[in-house]
Design a protein around this motif. Sequence first.
Motif, mmCIF file in Angstrom:
data_model
loop_
_atom_site.group_PDB
_atom_site.id
_atom_site.type_symbol
_atom_site.label_atom_id
_atom_site.label_comp_id
_atom_site.label_asym_id
_atom_site.label_seq_id
_atom_site.Cartn_x
_atom_site.Cartn_y
_atom_site.Cartn_z
ATOM 1 N N GLN A 191 26.098 41.849 33.109
ATOM 2 C CA GLN A 191 26.950 42.995 33.403
ATOM 3 C C GLN A 191 27.294 43.034 34.888
ATOM 4 O O GLN A 191 26.420 42.861 35.739
ATOM 5 C CB GLN A 191 26.231 44.304 33.028
ATOM 6 N N TRP A 192 28.545 43.308 35.190
ATOM 7 C CA TRP A 192 28.994 43.444 36.566
ATOM 8 C C TRP A 192 28.447 44.714 37.202
ATOM 9 O O TRP A 192 28.337 45.738 36.532
ATOM 10 C CB TRP A 192 30.515 43.534 36.638
ATOM 11 N N LYS A 193 28.158 44.641 38.481
ATOM 12 C CA LYS A 193 27.932 45.837 39.291
ATOM 13 C C LYS A 193 29.283 46.114 39.950
ATOM 14 O O LYS A 193 29.889 45.222 40.542
ATOM 15 C CB LYS A 193 26.874 45.580 40.369
ATOM 16 N N PHE A 194 29.746 47.354 39.834
ATOM 17 C CA PHE A 194 31.038 47.736 40.406
ATOM 18 C C PHE A 194 30.831 48.587 41.647
ATOM 19 O O PHE A 194 29.858 49.343 41.729
ATOM 20 C CB PHE A 194 31.872 48.498 39.369
ATOM 21 N N VAL A 195 31.740 48.444 42.607
ATOM 22 C CA VAL A 195 31.636 49.179 43.868
ATOM 23 C C VAL A 195 32.967 49.864 44.174
ATOM 24 O O VAL A 195 34.021 49.437 43.704
ATOM 25 C CB VAL A 195 31.246 48.247 45.040
ATOM 26 N N ASN A 196 32.900 50.918 44.978
ATOM 27 C CA ASN A 196 34.127 51.613 45.360
ATOM 28 C C ASN A 196 34.701 50.993 46.636
ATOM 29 O O ASN A 196 34.152 50.044 47.190
ATOM 30 C CB ASN A 196 33.898 53.118 45.504
ATOM 31 N N TYR A 197 35.782 51.567 47.109
ATOM 32 C CA TYR A 197 36.508 50.999 48.252
ATOM 33 C C TYR A 197 35.695 50.974 49.544
ATOM 34 O O TYR A 197 36.004 50.216 50.460
ATOM 35 C CB TYR A 197 37.820 51.755 48.481
ATOM 36 N N LYS A 198 34.646 51.761 49.638
ATOM 37 C CA LYS A 198 33.851 51.814 50.868
ATOM 38 C C LYS A 198 32.899 50.629 51.018
ATOM 39 O O LYS A 198 32.439 50.346 52.115
ATOM 40 C CB LYS A 198 33.051 53.119 50.926
ATOM 41 N N ASP A 199 32.616 49.934 49.933
ATOM 42 C CA ASP A 199 31.694 48.797 49.985
ATOM 43 C C ASP A 199 32.313 47.655 50.788
ATOM 44 O O ASP A 199 33.513 47.385 50.672
ATOM 45 C CB ASP A 199 31.374 48.323 48.568
ATOM 46 N N TRP A 200 31.503 46.972 51.564
ATOM 47 C CA TRP A 200 32.022 45.930 52.442
ATOM 48 C C TRP A 200 32.646 44.776 51.665
ATOM 49 O O TRP A 200 33.455 44.017 52.206
ATOM 50 C CB TRP A 200 30.949 45.430 53.396
ATOM 51 N N THR A 201 32.330 44.625 50.379
ATOM 52 C CA THR A 201 32.894 43.534 49.578
ATOM 53 C C THR A 201 34.126 43.957 48.788
ATOM 54 O O THR A 201 34.667 43.153 48.027
ATOM 55 C CB THR A 201 31.848 43.003 48.572
ATOM 56 N N SER A 202 34.589 45.182 48.963
ATOM 57 C CA SER A 202 35.665 45.711 48.120
ATOM 58 C C SER A 202 36.972 44.926 48.220
ATOM 59 O O SER A 202 37.800 44.979 47.314
ATOM 60 C CB SER A 202 35.917 47.188 48.427
ATOM 61 N N GLY A 203 37.187 44.188 49.266
ATOM 62 C CA GLY A 203 38.407 43.400 49.399
ATOM 63 C C GLY A 203 38.333 42.030 48.758
ATOM 64 O O GLY A 203 39.356 41.360 48.586
ATOM 65 N N PHE A 204 37.138 41.612 48.361
ATOM 66 C CA PHE A 204 36.991 40.266 47.808
ATOM 67 C C PHE A 204 37.700 40.100 46.462
ATOM 68 O O PHE A 204 38.351 39.090 46.224
ATOM 69 C CB PHE A 204 35.519 39.895 47.646
ATOM 70 N N TRP A 205 37.562 41.090 45.582
ATOM 71 C CA TRP A 205 38.194 40.980 44.264
ATOM 72 C C TRP A 205 39.722 40.927 44.364
ATOM 73 O O TRP A 205 40.337 40.004 43.808
ATOM 74 C CB TRP A 205 37.713 42.105 43.349
ATOM 75 N N PRO A 206 40.353 41.866 45.064
ATOM 76 C CA PRO A 206 41.810 41.719 45.179
ATOM 77 C C PRO A 206 42.199 40.431 45.895
ATOM 78 O O PRO A 206 43.211 39.811 45.561
ATOM 79 C CB PRO A 206 42.270 42.951 45.958
ATOM 80 N N GLY A 207 41.382 39.986 46.851
ATOM 81 C CA GLY A 207 41.665 38.730 47.533
ATOM 82 C C GLY A 207 41.650 37.548 46.582
ATOM 83 O O GLY A 207 42.512 36.665 46.642
ATOM 84 N N GLU A 208 40.676 37.536 45.671
ATOM 85 C CA GLU A 208 40.615 36.467 44.677
ATOM 86 C C GLU A 208 41.857 36.494 43.795
ATOM 87 O O GLU A 208 42.436 35.453 43.476
ATOM 88 C CB GLU A 208 39.373 36.614 43.803
ATOM 89 N N LEU A 209 42.277 37.688 43.414
ATOM 90 C CA LEU A 209 43.472 37.813 42.577
ATOM 91 C C LEU A 209 44.726 37.347 43.315
ATOM 92 O O LEU A 209 45.599 36.701 42.724
ATOM 93 C CB LEU A 209 43.622 39.259 42.094
ATOM 94 N N TRP A 210 44.808 37.654 44.615
ATOM 95 C CA TRP A 210 45.949 37.157 45.401
ATOM 96 C C TRP A 210 45.933 35.638 45.465
ATOM 97 O O TRP A 210 46.993 34.988 45.384
ATOM 98 C CB TRP A 210 45.947 37.743 46.817
ATOM 99 N N TYR A 211 44.755 35.040 45.607
ATOM 100 C CA TYR A 211 44.671 33.575 45.619
ATOM 101 C C TYR A 211 45.115 32.990 44.276
ATOM 102 O O TYR A 211 45.787 31.950 44.235
ATOM 103 C CB TYR A 211 43.257 33.098 45.947
ATOM 104 N N LEU A 212 44.731 33.632 43.175
ATOM 105 C CA LEU A 212 45.173 33.153 41.868
ATOM 106 C C LEU A 212 46.693 33.231 41.745
ATOM 107 O O LEU A 212 47.331 32.320 41.213
ATOM 108 C CB LEU A 212 44.504 33.948 40.742
ATOM 109 N N TYR A 213 47.265 34.306 42.247
ATOM 110 C CA TYR A 213 48.729 34.422 42.219
ATOM 111 C C TYR A 213 49.364 33.318 43.066
ATOM 112 O O TYR A 213 50.319 32.663 42.627
ATOM 113 C CB TYR A 213 49.173 35.805 42.706
ATOM 114 N N GLU A 214 48.817 33.109 44.242
ATOM 115 C CA GLU A 214 49.374 32.081 45.129
ATOM 116 C C GLU A 214 49.304 30.693 44.472
ATOM 117 O O GLU A 214 50.243 29.908 44.563
ATOM 118 C CB GLU A 214 48.603 32.070 46.450
ATOM 119 N N ALA A 215 48.199 30.419 43.799
ATOM 120 C CA ALA A 215 48.000 29.087 43.218
ATOM 121 C C ALA A 215 48.794 28.870 41.942
ATOM 122 O O ALA A 215 49.208 27.744 41.662
ATOM 123 C CB ALA A 215 46.510 28.877 42.929
ATOM 124 N N THR A 216 49.023 29.948 41.176
ATOM 125 C CA THR A 216 49.652 29.784 39.869
ATOM 126 C C THR A 216 51.083 30.297 39.795
ATOM 127 O O THR A 216 51.845 29.861 38.939
ATOM 128 C CB THR A 216 48.846 30.521 38.779
#
Length: 129
Positions: free
Chosen positions: A63-88
Motif C-alpha cells: 500500500q502506498w503512503k500518501f502525502v500532502n503538498y507540504k511534504d518535501w517529496t510532493s513534487g516527485f510524483w508530478p515530476g515523474e508524470l512530466w517525464y513520462l509525458y516528455e518521453a512518450t
Amino acid sequence: MNTKFTMLILTLFLIGNNGYSQKGNFFNIKAQLDYCAEQASKTLKVIPNDGTSPRTVSNGSNQWKFVNYKDWTSGFWPGELWYLYEATGDKKWEKEADKFSQFLKPLSVSKANDHDLGFQIFNSFGNGY
C-alpha cells in the motif's frame, strides 16, 4: 581541456556503461519506460482524490503512503508524470502531471522555510515548464 583528462573521463564513462550490457543484451530503454508507465498507471488508480501524492510503500506492505503538498517529496510524483509525458508524448501523462502539479499551488503563497521547496517546485512545475 587536457587530453589526458578527457581520455580518463571517456574511459570511465565507457567502463561505467559496460554494466548495462549482459552477454550482448543491451539495456532496453523502451522496456524500462513501458514498465515505468505501467506502474504509474497502476498508481493513478489508487490515489485518493484529495490532493495527496504517493510517496513510499513500506517494507512488507503493498500500500502506498500518501502525502500532502507540504511534504518535501510532493513534487516527485508530478515530476515523474512530466517525464513520462516528455518521453512518450502521451497526453494522458500531461493531463495527470498538470493535475498533480496544481495541488502544489499553495506553496506559491507560503513562506519558504527550507531548501525543500526546490524538490517540490522544480520537479513539478519546473519539468512542466
